[in-house]
Write an enzyme that holds these catalytic residues in place. Structure first.
Site, short mmCIF file in Angstrom:
data_model
loop_
_atom_site.label_atom_id
_atom_site.label_comp_id
_atom_site.label_asym_id
_atom_site.label_seq_id
_atom_site.Cartn_x
_atom_site.Cartn_y
_atom_site.Cartn_z
N ASP A 187 16.27 -1.07 30.26
CA ASP A 187 16.98 0.13 30.69
C ASP A 187 16.16 1.35 30.27
OD1 ASP A 187 19.36 -1.06 31.76
OD2 ASP A 187 19.91 -1.55 29.71
N ASP B 110 23.67 -3.17 27.76
CA ASP B 110 24.61 -2.70 26.75
C ASP B 110 26.07 -2.78 27.18
OD1 ASP B 110 24.62 -0.74 28.66
OD2 ASP B 110 23.93 0.87 27.34
N ASP C 17 26.80 -5.91 32.05
CA ASP C 17 25.45 -6.42 31.81
C ASP C 17 25.46 -7.85 31.30
OD1 ASP C 17 24.28 -4.04 32.55
OD2 ASP C 17 24.24 -3.24 30.52
#
Length: 854
Positions: A318, A590, A594
Site C-alpha cells: 500500500d 490493514d 484486506d
C-alpha cells in the site's frame, strides 16, 4: 463516533496508577494457558532424549564390565550434556516468550484522559476501550457510546449473523450473548461495523469466553515444509543408524566373541550416527530467527513466513502509511480558476475564493476523524486563519452516505437550526464527484483536467460538492441530489525517507515492488517516480481491472508496477494474478476487506499501527511500524536465516561421517575401537553449540541482496548440499582413518594411535566449522566476521583437548597416551589438510563467477 472520538460521558478513563493496581489485583487479561516449561520440566524432557538414554545404557555396560571410573564419567557427562541442552532450550524459550508478549493483541484505551495503545493482556476492569470496525473486543465490556455498532458473536453463539449493539449509561443486568439492541460486548468477539467506547467489566478467566472454557490457541500449528523435510531426514538417518548398530553388534560378537564390548561398540556407533541435532537446530533457528526479525519491527505470526521470505519475488505494498508517512497535509485548494497553495505553516490565511472548498470538505468529514485526509482537513480548519462562521458548530448531521466500491465518494446531510432545507456536502475521488454533479461533457472534461493537473504534481486530490434538498424524506442514493461542484482539495503525504533506497535494494535483489493505491493514476505516477518505481510503464486502474478476466489480468500484471484507484476487494484478484505465473507474493494490508488477500498471499503482511485485528489475524507477519523499509529488512534476514540453516545442516552431515565411518572401519578391519562413549560425548560438546548457536549467529553473506530470490521449490537438504557435505565428511574420515591406521601399523600403541587420530578429528572438526561459515569466502577471509559464540566453542574445544592430553588422569580416562611436539604438528597439519581442498574449491568457484569477497 470514530476511533479517535471520546464521548464526554465516558470521562477520562482510569489513571495509570489505578490501572496498575487493578492489574496486580486481577492478573493479566488472558485465559489460562499451558504452563510454561520450567527448568525441571525441560530437564526431564531432555533426559528422555535418545542420546541421553544411549549414554545411560553405555554407563550401565561399564558398570557391568566393572569399569567404575568410565561409568561415573559417563554419568557426569550426562549432566554436562543436559546443561548445554538446557541453555539452548532456555534461549529458545526466552525468544518465544518475547514473541508471545509482542504478539499480544493491542487495545486502544483511555488512561489519564489520553488515548494510548496497550497490549490486550494489560487491559483491566474499568478501562475505557475505543473500538472500531475490524477490532477484536479485548475483554467483556459495556458499550457507553457508539455509532452503528455490529458485533460478530458466532464464537460464543454459533450464529453467523452479527448482532446490533446500543450504548447505555446505566449498569444493566448482564445477559447471555446473542440478541440485538443490547449494550454488552464480549471478549474475543469481532466488531464488524461502527465505532464505540466501552467500559471493561471483566477480564481473563472471568469473561464469558473464560467461563465456557474457550482457549485462544487450541489448534496446534501445522508443521512447516522445513519441519516436514527435517523429520523425513531424521527418520532416514535414524533407520540407517539402527541397522548399522545392530550389524556391528552381531559382527563384533561373532568375530571377536565379545558381546558386551560389541554392544558397547554398537552403542557408540549409534550415538555417532544419531541425527538428534537436526530438529534441535531447526527449532533454534526458527525461534531465534523470528526474534531477530522482531528486532526489525516485524512480528512473525506464522513460522512458515520465515521460510518464504527468502523466496519472495513480488512485494505488493500500500502507498499510504507504508511508502509514505501517513501524515497528510493540505497543500492546495482549488475553486474554479482560483487556486491557493499552502506550505508547512498551518497559520496561512485561507483566501475568500477558496474558503468554500474547505468549508464543505469539513462538512463531508467526521467530527473526530480517523482517516488521515480528514484529519488534515480538520487540522487546517483548526489551525489556519479561517472564517469561524463557516465551521457550523451548531449544525446537526442527519444522515451519512458512506463510501462504496461503486462510488468512491461520501456525503453528509446536515440541518441548520434556522434553515428549512437540508445542506448536503460530498467529497471523494474527483471522477466520482464530477459524476455526482451530472456535469455536461465539456465541463466534466475541464474539471477532470484540473484534477489531473493537480495530481500530476504528486497531490492526492479530492473533489468537493454541495447540494440543497427540501423534500421531506431523503433519497436512497447520493446520485439523487442535485450536486454543484465546489472545487478540489490537494493533499500531500510525504514519502518515508528510507523508501527510495529500499526500493533500489529490492530491485538489486530481484524483487519486484508493486504499489497499490486508491489514488488517481496521475498521483500514483508522481509517487512512483519519487520512490524509484517505473513511472512511465503500464499501469492498471481499478476500473480497468474490473473489466478484465483473470487470464488477461495475469498477463498484464507481469509488467505492471503500479495499480491505481484500487479498492480493497480487488487486492485478492491482484494477488491471484501475480501468483499465476509462479511468483512468490508478499502483500500488505490493514483493513477488514484486506484479509482475503493477506490470507491468499504467500506472505501476508498486516499493518501493526493502523491495521485491524482481522487483518493481523489473517497475516503471517505484522509490520509494527508500518514502514516499508522494515519489510526489506525482514527479507534480508529471511535470506540470512535460510543461508545459515543450510550451513548448519551441511556441517552436521559432514561431521558425523568421519565419526561414524572411522568407528565402523575400526570394527570391520579388526583394529582396536577408535571411539568410546566418552569420546562421542566430547565431540557432542563441540557439535551441539556449533550447529545451533554458532551458525545461527553468523552474519549475512556478501551480496545477499544482490542475488535473485531463492526458488520456492528449493529444498533444505538439496542434492548439491548433501553431496558436498558427504564429500567433506569422507575426506576427513579418510585423513583421520589414515592417521589411526598408520600409527597402528608403524608400531605405535593403541592409546597413542587413538590420541593422534582423535586430536586430528578435533582439528578437522574445528576446520569444518570454520570452512562452512561461508560457501564463498575462505577461512582467512571469514575471520574478520564477528561471531562471539564461535570463539567460545573453538577456544573451549582447544582448551579441553589440551587439558585432556596434558593431565595423566584425564588421558587415562580417554585411553590416550602422551603426545610429543611433532605429534601435535602432525595432528594439526592433517586436520587442516582434510578441509583445505574445500578452501581451494571455493576460490576456484569464485574466480569462475568473477566475484570479489566483501
Amino acid at each position: 463516533m470514530t476511533r479517535n472520538a471520546v464521548d464526554p460521558a465516558a470521562g477520562g478513563g482510569l489513571s495509570e496508577t489505578e490501572a496498575a493496581r487493578r492489574l496486580a489485583e486481577d492478573g493479566f487479561n488472558e485465559l489460562p494457558a499451558p504452563r510454561r516449561k520450567g527448568l525441571v520440566r525441560l530437564a526431564a524432557e531432555i533426559v528422555r532424549e535418545p542420546m541421553i538414554l544411549l549414554l545411560v545404557a553405555a554407563s550401565s555396560l561399564y558398570f557391568a564390565l566393572g569399569d567404575l571410573r568410565e561409568a561415573i564419567v559417563l554419568l557426569a557427562s550426562i549432566a554436562v550434556v543436559v546443561a548445554i541442552s538446557l541453555y539452548q532450550s532456555h534461549k529458545t524459550e526466552r525468544a518465544l516468550n518475547a514473541l508471545r508478549d509482542l504478539a499480544s493483541p493491542r487495545a486502544l484505551v483511555i488512561r489519564d484522559g489520553r488515548q494510548r495503545r496497550v497490549p490486550g493482556r494489560e487491559v483491566v476492569r474499568g478501562d475505557l476501550a475505543i473500538l472500531s470496525e475490524g477490532d477484536r473486543v479485548p475483554a467483556d465490556a459495556l458499550l457507553l457510546a457508539g455509532f452503528s455498532v455490529l458485533a460478530d458473536e458466532s464464537l460464543l453463539t454459533g450464529e453467523s449473523v452479527p448482532v446490533r449493539k446500543i450504548p447505555t449509561s446505566e449498569t444493566p443486568v448482564p445477559t447471555t450473548p446473542g440478541g440485538d439492541d443490547r449494550p454488552f460486548l464480549y471478549a474475543s468477539t469481532l466488531v464488524v461495523r461502527g465505532q464505540g467506547v466501552a467500559r471493561i467489566t471483566a477480564t481473563g478467566a472471568d469473561t464469558e469466553v473464560g467461563r465456557i472454557g474457550k482457549r485462544l490457541q487450541t489448534i496446534a500449528p501445522e508443521a512447516t515444509r522445513l519441519q516436514v523435510e527435517t523429520r523425513r531426514a531424521v527418520r532416514v538417518l535414524a533407520s540407517l543408524g539402527i541397522a548399522i548398530c545392530v550389524a556391528v553388534i552381531i559382527l563384533f560378537g561373532l568375530v571377536r566373541a565379545d558381546w558386551l564390548h560389541g554392544l558397547l561398540a554398537g552403542l557408540t556407533l549409534a550415538m555417532s550416527l544419531l541425527p538428534e541435532e537436526f530438529p534441535v537446530v531447526l527449532t533454534v533457528f526458527l525461534a531465534l530467527g523470528a526474534w531477530r526479525i522482531s528486532q526489525k519491527r516485524v512480528m512473525t505470526r506464522r513460522v512458515a513466513a520465515i521460510e518464504s521470505l527468502g523466496s519472495a519475488t513480488v512485494l505488493c505494498v500500500d502507498k499510504t502509511g507504508t511508502l509514505t508517512e501517513n501524515r497528510m497535509m493540505v497543500r492546495a485548494l482549488r475553486a474554479g480558476q482560483e487556486e491557493q497553495e499552502f506550505g508547512e505553516d498551518a497559520a496561512t490565511p485561507v483566501d475568500e475564493p477558496v474558503h468554500e472548498v474547505l468549508e464543505y470538505a469539513i462538512l463531508a468529514s467526521q467530527n473526530e476523524p480517523a482517516d488521515p485526509m480528514e484529519q488534515a482537513i480538520r487540522r487546517m480548519a483548526r489551525d489556519a486563519v479561517f472564517v469561524r462562521d463557516h465551521i457550523h458548530r451548531d449544525w446537526s448531521i442527519v444522515r451519512e452516505y458512506p463510501l462504496s466500491p461503486d462510488l468512491l465518494a461520501v456525503s453528509h446531510v446536515w440541518r441548520s437550526p434556522a434553515g428549512k432545507a437540508f445542506v448536503v456536502a460530498a467529497k471523494g475521488a474527483p471522477e466520482a464527484i464530477v459524476d455526482l454533479c451530472h456535469l455536461p461533457p465539456d465541463r466534466a472534461s475541464a474539471a477532470m483536467a484540473v484534477a489531473e493537473a493537480m495530481a500530476s504534481r504528486g497531490l492526492r486530490v479530492l473533489g468537493v460538492a454541495r447540494a440543497l434538498f427540501e423534500a421531506p424524506s431523503l433519497p436512497r442514493e447520493q446520485h439523487d441530489f442535485d450536486f454543484e461542484l465546489v472545487g478540489f482539495v490537494g493533499l500531500v503525504d510525504p514519502v518515508r525517507p528510507g523508501v527510495p533506497s529500499a526500493i533500489r535494494e529490492c530491485r538489486e535483489a530481484g524483487i519486484r515492488v508493486v504499489m497499490i493505491t486508491g489514488d488517481s493514476a496521475a498521483t500514483a505516477r508522481s509517487i512512483a517516480r519519487e520512490i524509484g518505481l517505473p513511472s512511465g510503464g503500464p499501469m492498471i486502474t481499478g476500473q480497468e481491472l474490473e473489466a478484465m478476466d483473470d487470464a488477461e489480468l495475469a498477463r498484464r500484471a507481469r509488467d505492471v508496477s503500479v495499480f491505481a484507484r484500487v479498492v480493497p476487494e480487488q487486492k485478492l484478484r491482484i494477488v491471484r494474478a501475480l501468483q499465476r505465473p509462479g511468483e512468490v507474493v508478499a502483500m500488505t494490508g490493514d483493513g477488514v476487506n484486506d484479509a482475503p488477500a493477506l490470507a491468499a498471499a504467500h506472505i501476508g503482511i498486516a499493518m501493526g499501527e493502523r491495521g485491524t485485528d482481522v487483518a493481523r489475524e489473517a497475516a503471517a507477519l505484522v509490520l509494527l511500524d508500518d514502514d516499508f523499509s522494515s519489510i526489506v529488512g525482514a527479507v534480508r534476514l529471511g535470506r540470512r536465516i535460510f543461508d545459515n540453516l543450510k550451513k548448519a545442516m551441511a556441517y552436521l552431515m559432514a561431521v558425523h561421517v568421519p565419526i561414524a565411518g572411522v568407528s565402523l572401519l575400526s570394527v570391520v578391519s579388526g583394529w582396536p575401537l577408535f571411539l568410546l562413549p566418552v569420546h562421542v560425548v566430547f565431540l557432542e560438546l563441540i557439535i551441539d553449540p556449533a550447529c545451533s548457536i554458532v551458525y545461527e549467529a553468523e552474519t549475512e553473506e556478501p551480496g545477499i541482496m544482490k542475488r535473485p530470490p531463492r526458488p520456492a521449490s528449493e529444498r533444505l537438504f538439496s542434492r548439491p548440499l548433501v553431496l558436498l557435505a558427504l564429500v567433506q565428511g569422507m575426506v576427513v574420515m579418510a585423513v583421520v582413518g589414515m592417521v589411526f591406521g598408520l600409527a597402528l601399523t608403524h608400531g605405535q600403541g593403541e592409546r597413542e594411535a587413538r590420541a593422534l587420530a582423535f586430536s586430528t578429528l578435533i582439528v578437522a572438526n574445528i576446520g569444518l566449522i570454520l570452512t562452512n561459515r561461508s560457501p564463498s569466502r575462505t577461512i582467512l577471509e571469514s575471520l574478520g566476521r564477528r561471531n562471539a559464540a564461535l570463539w567460545w566453542v573453538v577456544g573451549g574445544a582447544a582448551a579441553i583437548l589440551s587439558t585432556v592430553l596434558a593431565l595423566p588422569t584425564l588421558r587415562d580416562l580417554f585411553l590416550f597416551a602422551p603426545l610429543h611436539l611433532d605429534d601435535f604438528g602432525l595432528c594439526f597439519g592433517a586436520g587442516i589438510l582434510s578441509v583445505s581442498w574445500f578452501e581451494i574449491f571455493k576460490m576456484i568457484l569464485r574466480r569462475r563467477r568473477n566475484t570479489v569477497p566483501a
